[in-house]
Design a protein around this motif. Structure first.
Motif, PDB file in Angstrom:
ATOM      1  N   SER A 126      -1.978  -3.513  -1.810  1.00 35.65           N
ATOM      2  CA  SER A 126      -1.571  -2.144  -1.464  1.00 35.65           C
ATOM      3  C   SER A 126      -2.423  -1.092  -2.173  1.00 35.65           C
ATOM      4  CB  SER A 126      -0.089  -1.938  -1.772  1.00 35.65           C
ATOM      5  OG  SER A 126       0.190  -2.290  -3.109  1.00 35.65           O
ATOM      6  N   PHE A 127      -3.478  -1.504  -2.862  1.00 36.71           N
ATOM      7  CA  PHE A 127      -4.456  -0.558  -3.383  1.00 36.71           C
ATOM      8  C   PHE A 127      -5.515  -0.448  -2.274  1.00 36.71           C
ATOM      9  CE2 PHE A 127      -3.828  -0.991  -8.278  1.00 36.71           C
ATOM     10  CZ  PHE A 127      -2.460  -0.964  -8.121  1.00 36.71           C
ATOM     11  N   HIS A 174       1.658   3.259   4.211  1.00 34.29           N
ATOM     12  CA  HIS A 174       1.162   2.383   3.145  1.00 34.29           C
ATOM     13  C   HIS A 174       1.340   0.912   3.512  1.00 34.29           C
ATOM     14  CE1 HIS A 174       0.470   2.651  -1.471  1.00 34.29           C
ATOM     15  NE2 HIS A 174      -0.317   1.773  -0.920  1.00 34.29           N
ATOM     16  N   ALA A 175       2.463   0.590   4.177  1.00 35.62           N
ATOM     17  CA  ALA A 175       2.710  -0.798   4.584  1.00 35.62           C
ATOM     18  C   ALA A 175       1.662  -1.258   5.601  1.00 35.62           C
ATOM     19  CB  ALA A 175       4.113  -0.931   5.171  1.00 35.62           C
ATOM     20  N   LEU A 176       1.314  -0.364   6.554  1.00 32.74           N
ATOM     21  CA  LEU A 176       0.318  -0.741   7.566  1.00 32.74           C
ATOM     22  C   LEU A 176      -1.050  -0.955   6.927  1.00 32.74           C
ATOM     23  CD1 LEU A 176       1.453   1.707  10.390  1.00 32.74           C
ATOM     24  CD2 LEU A 176       1.712  -0.784  10.366  1.00 32.74           C
ATOM     25  N   LEU A 177      -1.396  -0.109   5.957  1.00 32.25           N
ATOM     26  CA  LEU A 177      -2.687  -0.263   5.274  1.00 32.25           C
ATOM     27  C   LEU A 177      -2.702  -1.541   4.424  1.00 32.25           C
ATOM     28  CD1 LEU A 177      -3.196   3.478   4.278  1.00 32.25           C
ATOM     29  CD2 LEU A 177      -4.628   2.163   5.863  1.00 32.25           C
ATOM     30  N   THR A 178      -1.549  -1.909   3.893  1.00 36.64           N
ATOM     31  CA  THR A 178      -1.465  -3.149   3.104  1.00 36.64           C
ATOM     32  C   THR A 178      -1.649  -4.367   4.009  1.00 36.64           C
ATOM     33  OG1 THR A 178       0.020  -2.015   1.566  1.00 36.64           O
ATOM     34  CG2 THR A 178      -0.020  -4.416   1.444  1.00 36.64           C
ATOM     35  N   MET A 179      -1.075  -4.307   5.218  1.00 31.48           N
ATOM     36  CA  MET A 179      -1.296  -5.392   6.196  1.00 31.48           C
ATOM     37  C   MET A 179      -2.786  -5.502   6.540  1.00 31.48           C
ATOM     38  SD  MET A 179       1.900  -4.827   8.823  1.00 31.48           S
ATOM     39  CE  MET A 179       1.511  -6.115   9.999  1.00 31.48           C
ATOM     40  N   ASP A 180      -3.425  -4.350   6.659  1.00 29.64           N
ATOM     41  CA  ASP A 180      -4.851  -4.332   6.980  1.00 29.64           C
ATOM     42  C   ASP A 180      -5.655  -5.003   5.853  1.00 29.64           C
ATOM     43  OD1 ASP A 180      -6.976  -3.375   8.748  1.00 29.64           O
ATOM     44  OD2 ASP A 180      -7.547  -2.130   7.045  1.00 29.64           O
ATOM     45  N   ALA A 181      -5.267  -4.733   4.619  1.00 29.13           N
ATOM     46  CA  ALA A 181      -5.954  -5.358   3.480  1.00 29.13           C
ATOM     47  C   ALA A 181      -5.730  -6.871   3.472  1.00 29.13           C
ATOM     48  CB  ALA A 181      -5.469  -4.733   2.171  1.00 29.13           C
ATOM     49  N   ALA A 182      -4.546  -7.295   3.902  1.00 27.77           N
ATOM     50  CA  ALA A 182      -4.257  -8.733   3.974  1.00 27.77           C
ATOM     51  C   ALA A 182      -5.202  -9.416   4.968  1.00 27.77           C
ATOM     52  CB  ALA A 182      -2.802  -8.963   4.373  1.00 27.77           C
ATOM     53  N   SER A 218      -0.478 -11.786  -6.310  1.00 27.06           N
ATOM     54  CA  SER A 218      -0.549 -10.344  -6.541  1.00 27.06           C
ATOM     55  C   SER A 218      -0.337 -10.013  -8.006  1.00 27.06           C
ATOM     56  CB  SER A 218       0.506  -9.610  -5.710  1.00 27.06           C
ATOM     57  OG  SER A 218       0.434  -8.223  -5.981  1.00 27.06           O
ATOM     58  N   ALA A 219      -1.088  -9.012  -8.457  1.00 20.65           N
ATOM     59  CA  ALA A 219      -0.958  -8.536  -9.840  1.00 20.65           C
ATOM     60  C   ALA A 219      -0.234  -7.199  -9.899  1.00 20.65           C
ATOM     61  CB  ALA A 219      -2.333  -8.408 -10.480  1.00 20.65           C
ATOM     62  N   ALA A 220       0.166  -6.650  -8.790  1.00 17.03           N
ATOM     63  CA  ALA A 220       0.996  -5.438  -8.729  1.00 17.03           C
ATOM     64  C   ALA A 220       0.870  -4.821  -7.346  1.00 17.03           C
ATOM     65  CB  ALA A 220       0.611  -4.376  -9.762  1.00 17.03           C
ATOM     66  N   ALA A 221       1.986  -4.269  -6.899  1.00 14.66           N
ATOM     67  CA  ALA A 221       2.012  -3.478  -5.668  1.00 14.66           C
ATOM     68  C   ALA A 221       2.110  -2.010  -6.066  1.00 14.66           C
ATOM     69  CB  ALA A 221       3.214  -3.872  -4.818  1.00 14.66           C
ATOM     70  N   ALA A 222       1.706  -1.120  -5.155  1.00 17.47           N
ATOM     71  CA  ALA A 222       1.758   0.302  -5.472  1.00 17.47           C
ATOM     72  C   ALA A 222       3.146   0.898  -5.216  1.00 17.47           C
ATOM     73  CB  ALA A 222       0.692   1.048  -4.676  1.00 17.47           C
ATOM     74  N   LYS A 223       3.973   0.195  -4.435  1.00 17.23           N
ATOM     75  CA  LYS A 223       5.379   0.571  -4.256  1.00 17.23           C
ATOM     76  C   LYS A 223       6.195  -0.725  -4.264  1.00 17.23           C
ATOM     77  CE  LYS A 223       4.571   4.834  -1.582  1.00 17.23           C
ATOM     78  NZ  LYS A 223       3.092   4.870  -1.506  1.00 17.23           N
ATOM     79  N   ALA A 281       7.254  -7.026   1.655  1.00 15.03           N
ATOM     80  CA  ALA A 281       7.327  -6.884   3.118  1.00 15.03           C
ATOM     81  C   ALA A 281       6.127  -7.557   3.784  1.00 15.03           C
ATOM     82  CB  ALA A 281       7.388  -5.401   3.490  1.00 15.03           C
ATOM     83  N   VAL A 282       4.942  -7.398   3.194  1.00 14.50           N
ATOM     84  CA  VAL A 282       3.747  -7.983   3.806  1.00 14.50           C
ATOM     85  C   VAL A 282       3.749  -9.508   3.626  1.00 14.50           C
ATOM     86  CG1 VAL A 282       1.216  -8.035   3.713  1.00 14.50           C
ATOM     87  CG2 VAL A 282       2.420  -5.853   3.738  1.00 14.50           C
ATOM     88  N   ARG A 283       4.182  -9.975   2.446  1.00 13.30           N
ATOM     89  CA  ARG A 283       4.327 -11.431   2.247  1.00 13.30           C
ATOM     90  C   ARG A 283       5.216 -12.024   3.331  1.00 13.30           C
ATOM     91  NH1 ARG A 283       8.392 -12.707  -2.340  1.00 13.30           N
ATOM     92  NH2 ARG A 283       9.723 -12.015  -0.631  1.00 13.30           N
ATOM     93  N   ASP A 284       6.357 -11.394   3.577  1.00 14.81           N
ATOM     94  CA  ASP A 284       7.307 -11.929   4.556  1.00 14.81           C
ATOM     95  C   ASP A 284       6.758 -11.824   5.982  1.00 14.81           C
ATOM     96  OD1 ASP A 284       8.831 -12.394   2.364  1.00 14.81           O
ATOM     97  OD2 ASP A 284      10.336 -10.848   2.765  1.00 14.81           O
ATOM     98  N   ALA A 285       6.034 -10.726   6.272  1.00 13.27           N
ATOM     99  CA  ALA A 285       5.438 -10.563   7.614  1.00 13.27           C
ATOM    100  C   ALA A 285       4.398 -11.654   7.864  1.00 13.27           C
ATOM    101  CB  ALA A 285       4.800  -9.177   7.747  1.00 13.27           C
TER     102      ALA A 285
END
Ligand code: ZN
Length: 423
Positions: A68-69, A86-94, A107-112, A118-122
């Motif tokens: 999420s960075f 932010h969630a959509l951009l995190t999916m894009d990074a995945a 993961s070493a930290a999420a920004a929220k 949510a992205v792990r589960d998706a």
């Protein structure tokens, strides 16, 4: 699905020499690994994939992910992003990370709080392509610590959550655990860009660290620490932290403590961002740039010294870390293997083992992830080139002839969506 990958050079992640071989995949797992010359009756009737001239290696593991960075120039820009965007951009990074050959990420930290969750589960539900992901909390930090972007005169968030005293740490850790985080992140030391909390200081107290560790360990989850200062490394070890990132200024006593705990803990330098920032400051003669350089150079020298020593002592070090900044964007994570070779004295094989076998272990799945063995999950890369001769071949996505995660085949693509599922 049964697939025989044949005529490839197999490097299995154990550290053993590569060999001409064949690997049979059935469903999500590897069922047989054999020398090329052997006749494999179990492969009768299986689909065949010709790996001639290519290397077959385990999928890479990013050991210090921040999906999420999202490549912003400043931490506070992450605070400004609404959670939906932010969630959509995190999916894009995945997708970017999977397209770069990383089939797992710790993961070493999420920004929220819920972004990783949510992205792990998706990803697990097949709603989004991405690596296997262990979700982290935001960085729990003390007032004025790394990630506290607040200012007295305005409302401003960054990527951290400020908590002071053991009660606040415990409450926030429990909340993140309730929301599904696998890992709680504690910023025990400061950082080179944070004047109220420098890299060399342990700004979180022992009592605060203990509160976070107890909350996570009570339900079998883990704690990761941001620990550049020697005292922060010692606090993490004394108080049961599981994953200790950076360790740059670890002194002799801290190194001895790390070595004594080496079967229990993982470490990761996250060298990529340090080198990227040094690079971006080249030719910057402003006083701000020069001031930044003065703090960064000794940190770079310390981290090289420390990680050469940690390598010699056999302490588990994972590849990756802190990709997701403008200077160090998501998807370029394979550069870390080159950094391990160039700056920490790893051989190519050792750097690859850090990115595969040790990666499987930090994912808590060392018995089934990170190596090419019968029974292991079929997370594989077919590489057009020899990564043992030059680890830089992994930085070129055009050389990733196939990415496999749990038996599903992917190809990296140029531009979005970064990766395409084939079967
Ligand atoms: Zn980080």
């Amino acid at each position: 699905m049964r697939l025989l990958i044949e005529h490839a050079t197999v490097w299995d992640g154990s550290g053993a020499s590569p060999f001409p071989g064949q690997v049979l995949v059935e469903g999500e797992r590897i069922v047989a690994v054999a020398p090329a010359a052997e006749s494999l009756s179990a492969a009768d009737g299986a689909e065949r994939l010709d790996g001639r001239g290519k290397f077959l290696i385990p999928g890479l593991v990013e050991g210090h992910a921040h999906l999420s960075f999202v490549d912003t120039p400043r931490g506070t820009a992450l605070g400004e992003l609404p959670p939906e965007d932010h969630a959509l951009l995190t999916m894009d990074a995945a997708r970017k990370l999977l397209g770069a050959g990383f089939t797992s990420a710790c993961s070493a930290a999420a920004a929220k709080i819920r972004l990783d969750v949510a992205v792990r589960d998706a990803i697990e539900r097949g709603l989004c392509d991405g690596p296997r992901l262990l979700a982290a909390s935001p960085e729990l930090t003390v007032t004025g610590g790394l990630g506290d972007g607040r200012r007295l005169h305005l409302h401003q968030d960054s990527f951290g959550v400020a908590v002071d005293g053991p009660d606040e740490v415990r409450r926030m850790a429990r909340l993140c655990l309730r929301e599904g985080c696998d890992t709680i992140k504690l910023n025990i030391s400061g950082d080179y860009g944070t004047e109220s909390a420098p890299s060399e200081a342990a700004v979180m107290t022992d009592a605060e660290v203990v509160a976070g560790v107890e909350a996570a360990h009570t339900i079998g989850r883990r704690v990761a620490a941001h620990a550049r200062a020697s005292d922060a490394v010692k606090s993490a070890l004394r108080n049961g932290v599981d994953i200790i990132y950076h360790c740059d200024y670890a002194d002799e006593e801290a190194l001895d403590m790390l070595e004594a705990a080496k079967d229990r803990i993982f470490t990761g330098p996250a060298i990529g961002i340090v080198l990227a920032r040094l690079e971006s400051l080249r030719g910057d003669n402003s006083w701000q740039g020069q001031g930044f350089l003065e703090r960064l150079k000794p940190l770079y020298e310390a981290t090289c010294r420390t990680h050469n020593e940690m390598r010699k002592r056999g302490i588990r070090i994972v590849v990756g870390g802190d990709y997701g900044f403008a200077a160090n964007p998501q998807g370029t994570n394979a550069r870390d293997l080159e950094h391990f070779v160039t700056h920490f004295g790893f051989t190519a094989s050792e750097a690859l083992q850090a990115a595969t076998r040790t990666g499987g272990e930090i994912m808590r799945r060392g018995h089934e992830l990170g190596q090419i063995k019968p029974g292991f999950l079929a997370d594989l890369l077919l590489v057009d080139g020899d990564p043992l001769a030059d680890v830089r071949v992994l930085q070129d996505k055009r050389r990733l002839a196939m990415i496999m995660k749990g038996g599903a085949r992917y190809l990296p693509c140029e531009g979005t969506p970064h990766v395409r599922r084939l079967h």
